[in-house]
Design a protein around this motif. Structure first.
Motif, mmCIF file in Angstrom:
data_model
loop_
_atom_site.group_PDB
_atom_site.id
_atom_site.type_symbol
_atom_site.label_atom_id
_atom_site.label_comp_id
_atom_site.label_asym_id
_atom_site.label_seq_id
_atom_site.Cartn_x
_atom_site.Cartn_y
_atom_site.Cartn_z
ATOM 1 N N SER A 78 0.972 -1.179 0.259
ATOM 2 C CA SER A 78 -0.103 0.231 -0.113
ATOM 3 C C SER A 78 0.810 1.212 -0.150
ATOM 4 O O SER A 78 0.171 1.890 0.747
ATOM 5 C CB SER A 78 -0.769 -0.190 1.197
ATOM 6 O OG SER A 78 -1.702 -0.840 1.183
ATOM 7 N N ASP A 79 2.054 1.772 -0.674
ATOM 8 C CA ASP A 79 3.023 2.709 -0.756
ATOM 9 C C ASP A 79 3.087 3.089 -2.137
ATOM 10 O O ASP A 79 3.069 4.178 -2.577
ATOM 11 C CB ASP A 79 3.971 2.322 -0.323
ATOM 12 C CG ASP A 79 5.132 1.195 -1.552
ATOM 13 O OD1 ASP A 79 4.093 0.470 -2.341
ATOM 14 O OD2 ASP A 79 6.386 0.673 -1.142
ATOM 15 N N GLY A 80 2.711 2.921 -3.172
ATOM 16 C CA GLY A 80 2.353 3.379 -4.586
ATOM 17 C C GLY A 80 3.247 3.132 -5.209
ATOM 18 O O GLY A 80 3.890 3.270 -6.365
ATOM 19 N N ALA A 130 2.427 -1.467 -6.843
ATOM 20 C CA ALA A 130 1.897 -1.558 -8.711
ATOM 21 C C ALA A 130 3.351 -2.567 -9.141
ATOM 22 O O ALA A 130 2.825 -2.995 -10.087
ATOM 23 C CB ALA A 130 2.731 0.238 -8.450
ATOM 24 N N SER A 161 -7.082 0.933 -4.619
ATOM 25 C CA SER A 161 -5.591 1.828 -3.463
ATOM 26 C C SER A 161 -5.858 3.153 -3.650
ATOM 27 O O SER A 161 -6.460 3.584 -4.661
ATOM 28 C CB SER A 161 -4.546 1.135 -4.515
ATOM 29 O OG SER A 161 -3.536 2.139 -3.833
ATOM 30 N N HIS A 176 -3.660 4.684 -3.702
ATOM 31 C CA HIS A 176 -2.362 5.495 -5.202
ATOM 32 C C HIS A 176 -2.914 5.162 -5.819
ATOM 33 O O HIS A 176 -3.129 3.944 -6.670
ATOM 34 C CB HIS A 176 -1.255 4.951 -4.719
ATOM 35 C CG HIS A 176 -0.773 4.179 -3.195
ATOM 36 N ND1 HIS A 176 -0.205 5.242 -2.830
ATOM 37 C CD2 HIS A 176 -0.991 4.070 -2.104
ATOM 38 C CE1 HIS A 176 -0.294 5.573 -1.174
ATOM 39 N NE2 HIS A 176 -0.250 4.628 -0.710
ATOM 40 N N GLU A 177 -2.655 6.215 -7.027
ATOM 41 C CA GLU A 177 -2.855 6.301 -8.478
ATOM 42 C C GLU A 177 -2.607 5.376 -9.207
ATOM 43 O O GLU A 177 -2.438 4.611 -10.455
ATOM 44 C CB GLU A 177 -2.223 7.804 -9.261
ATOM 45 C CG GLU A 177 -2.578 8.103 -10.487
ATOM 46 C CD GLU A 177 -2.368 9.697 -10.954
ATOM 47 O OE1 GLU A 177 -1.672 9.269 -12.360
ATOM 48 O OE2 GLU A 177 -2.582 10.162 -10.258
ATOM 49 N N ARG A 178 -0.592 5.038 -8.883
ATOM 50 C CA ARG A 178 -0.075 4.377 -9.981
ATOM 51 C C ARG A 178 0.086 2.856 -10.180
ATOM 52 O O ARG A 178 -0.333 1.774 -10.300
ATOM 53 C CB ARG A 178 1.726 4.598 -9.375
ATOM 54 C CG ARG A 178 2.651 3.846 -9.832
ATOM 55 C CD ARG A 178 4.085 4.061 -9.048
ATOM 56 N NE ARG A 178 5.166 3.062 -9.864
ATOM 57 C CZ ARG A 178 6.189 3.258 -9.924
ATOM 58 N NH1 ARG A 178 6.660 4.103 -9.245
ATOM 59 N NH2 ARG A 178 7.376 2.369 -10.385
ATOM 60 N N THR A 179 -0.428 2.137 -7.879
ATOM 61 C CA THR A 179 -1.390 1.235 -7.834
ATOM 62 C C THR A 179 -2.209 0.808 -8.807
ATOM 63 O O THR A 179 -2.352 -0.052 -9.225
ATOM 64 C CB THR A 179 -1.197 1.130 -6.667
ATOM 65 O OG1 THR A 179 -0.206 1.548 -5.509
ATOM 66 C CG2 THR A 179 -1.941 0.161 -6.024
ATOM 67 N N ARG A 180 -3.241 1.588 -9.107
ATOM 68 C CA ARG A 180 -4.410 1.133 -10.105
ATOM 69 C C ARG A 180 -3.970 1.913 -11.043
ATOM 70 O O ARG A 180 -4.750 0.417 -11.617
ATOM 71 C CB ARG A 180 -5.940 2.760 -10.031
ATOM 72 C CG ARG A 180 -6.088 2.275 -7.810
ATOM 73 C CD ARG A 180 -7.403 3.485 -8.024
ATOM 74 N NE ARG A 180 -7.101 5.068 -8.142
ATOM 75 C CZ ARG A 180 -6.511 5.983 -8.222
ATOM 76 N NH1 ARG A 180 -5.961 5.599 -5.897
ATOM 77 N NH2 ARG A 180 -5.800 7.339 -8.792
#
Length: 191
Positions: free
Chosen positions: A144-146, A150, A174, A176-180
């Protein structure tokens, strides 16, 4: 091999590129490629030993472009260096080359205390189509840090295990945009 010796050999071989025999022309071309690669490797080693940090990183990427078994021990050494940027560059290049001999060291880098190094290792492992990596990468989905989550999503997507659908679907929510974004891409890669 000394540069003067290499040049002497090169100059002696060049006329064979115009030989009447196609076999001789082919052998001459291959010999010249080998000599040039050896010269390039020597130059890159000098840059790695004597250059500043940026020069060293450039040399690492050039080793990746050069490829071949001779660069593997050099890259493995660089991937174990204490300097984070040198270590990350070497890990990235090792991943792109995807030599089986580098797999265990890349897996070992998943335990590195530096987040950027772990992220580079995850990304590097995405180039290996090794199902045994799935259990090593799944825990990173919980970061959960992005970044690590990711990279793990993308790596697992490249591994193409349909059983990963549920954990990847959860990442779509998430913060975090990068994770999504990575989760969406990974889901599109699954069979």
């Amino acid at each position: 091999m000394e540069p003067t010796s290499r040049m002497k050999r090169r100059e002696a071989i060049i006329p064979l590129l115009k030989d009447a025999s196609a076999e001789v022309r082919q052998a001459a071309a291959q010999a010249l490629e080998t000599l040039e690669a050896a010269q390039s490797l020597d130059e890159l080693l000098t840059r790695l030993k004597q250059g500043d940090r940026g020069t060293k990183i450039g040399a690492i990427y050039a080793l990746g472009r050069l490829g071949g078994e001779k660069v593997l021990p050099i890259l493995l050494y660089c991937a174990a260096r204490p300097e984070q940027d040198i270590k990350c560059a070497a890990i990235k290049v090792l991943g792109e080359l995807a030599y089986p001999q580098a797999l265990s060291q890349l897996v070992e880098r998943l335990k590195d205390p530096v987040v950027a190094v772990r992220a580079a290792a995850i990304e590097a492992l995405s180039h290996y189509r090794e199902p045994a990596l799935v259990p090593r990468l799944i825990p990173f989905l919980e970061e959960s840090d992005g970044l690590l989550d990711a990279e793990a999503a993308l790596a697992l997507g490249h591994l193409g295990d349909a059983r990963l659908e549920e954990p990847l679907l959860r990442l779509l929510g998430s913060p975090h945009e990068r994770t999504r974004s990575a989760a969406a891409t990974a889901l599109s890669l699954l069979p």
